[in-house]
Write an enzyme that holds these catalytic residues in place. Structure first.
Site, short mmCIF file in Angstrom:
data_model
loop_
_atom_site.label_atom_id
_atom_site.label_comp_id
_atom_site.label_asym_id
_atom_site.label_seq_id
_atom_site.Cartn_x
_atom_site.Cartn_y
_atom_site.Cartn_z
CD GLU A 174 -11.57 -10.75 -0.03
OE1 GLU A 174 -11.42 -11.93 -0.32
OE2 GLU A 174 -11.28 -10.17 0.52
CD GLU A 206 13.51 9.31 4.03
OE1 GLU A 206 13.52 9.66 2.55
OE2 GLU A 206 12.62 9.04 4.16
#
Length: 335
Positions: free
Chosen positions: A262, A55
């Site tokens: 992983e 914003e």
């Protein structure tokens, strides 16, 4: 403003948010669009930690333009507290915004509806829920962390079409092509930590750095389950022994929003069996191992009967060169 305009502007705000996905953590990646009463449009996205929120960035883009009577579209509830930056809700009020379209509320206890209340108290009309599903999907790691204290867990797997992740001799590089590997590096760049098992470190000696994608925050924290051999490329790393839930609690307490698993079949099987995976990212190569002696996706016992199959939902399918990426998510759960 029409509903079509709201949808269009929010879609653009979501694009802006996605563009800074790898940059902003531990802050949420947010996009903002402001349209002045004269039709001029200004845009902003969250900056790096310590930088402007979306914003504020859009307001800065507007400069001295008159924003009295303007409408703002933002993907997450504007903040209402003083942190590293001033409250965005106050800035929107001061700018003279007339209407605010907000995709979703911020579950952070420091916000949690207070930003919307601040806007409404100032006479700004607030519409909540435009683009909510898309915003929630984009911000899933942030939302999970704020609601549970734990990071969002992504399990990355690469396999042949017959479900093999390595040959009988243990070799696995490379199952997939360069496009899929670059995409996996983007996953690393978006993650705060990467987790592997000590067995993977001993057999593959991976560095777990981001090489084939932009990494504005640098390489993620590297975590080894067990002990990493001295001199392994994964150093410096954190070594963990103990329950996986303890590890996730520790990483969440440090502000990590997303972790990427992983590891090999044993590590993948452990996270899966304990129901700790939020998103499975499976890269499928157009290749066949052609037997039952290659390594599978998971180690350990599986479902004993068809009625006990784990079932999720496919949330995305993409072609990457000659390979396929399939995103699979578990159903919402409580921890």
């Amino acid at each position: 403003m029409t509903a079509a305009t709201d949808t269009e502007r929010m879609a653009r705000a979501l694009e802006l948010a996605a563009s800074v996905r790898a940059l902003t953590p531990p802050n949420p990646w947010v996009g903002c669009v402001i349209e002045a009463a004269d039709g001029t449009v200004f845009e902003g996205a969250t900056g790096a930690v310590g930088g402007a929120h979306a914003e504020a960035a859009a307001l800065m883009a507007a400069g001295h333009h008159d924003l009295r009577g303007a409408t703002v579209w933002v993907t997450l509830e504007p903040c209402s507290h003083h942190g590293r930056t001033p409250p965005c809700a106050d800035a929107l009020v001061a700018a003279g915004i007339r209407r605010a379209v907000v995709a979703i509320e911020d579950p952070d206890p420091q916000v949690a509806g207070q930003g919307i209340a601040r806007l409404e108290d100032a006479g700004i009309a607030v519409e909540l829920g435009v683009g909510a599903r898309e915003a929630a999907a984009l911000l899933a790691p942030y939302l999970r962390h704020r609601r549970t204290g734990r990071p969002f867990v992504v399990l990355k797997l690469a396999a042949t079409l017959d479900g093999r992740t390595a040959a009988p001799d243990g070799t696995s590089q490379w199952i997939t092509g360069p496009e899929a590997r670059a995409d996996a590096h983007l996953l690393r760049a978006e993650s705060d930590a990467v987790i592997v098992g000590a067995g993977t470190v001993r057999s593959d000696d991976p560095s777990l750095t981001v090489r084939d994608a932009e990494a504005p925050r640098g390489d993620p924290l590297r975590v080894v389950l067990g002990r990493a051999p001295e001199g392994a490329k994964v150093h410096p790393c954190i070594e963990h022994d103990g329950p996986l839930t303890d590890l996730l609690d520790q990483l969440g307490a440090k502000g990590h929003l997303q972790v990427l698993v992983e590891g090999g079949a044993a590590v993948a099987g452990a996270f899966h069996a304990q129901g700790l995976v939020d998103r499975y990212v499976l890269y499928l190569a157009p290749a066949l191992m052609g037997g039952d002696d290659g390594r599978g996706l998971f180690a350990g016992p599986g479902a004993p009967t068809i009625a006990d199959l784990w079932r999720g939902r496919i949330t995305g399918v993409a072609r990457l060169g000659g390979d396929l990426r399939i995103d699979l998510e578990s159903e919402p759960r409580r921890h």
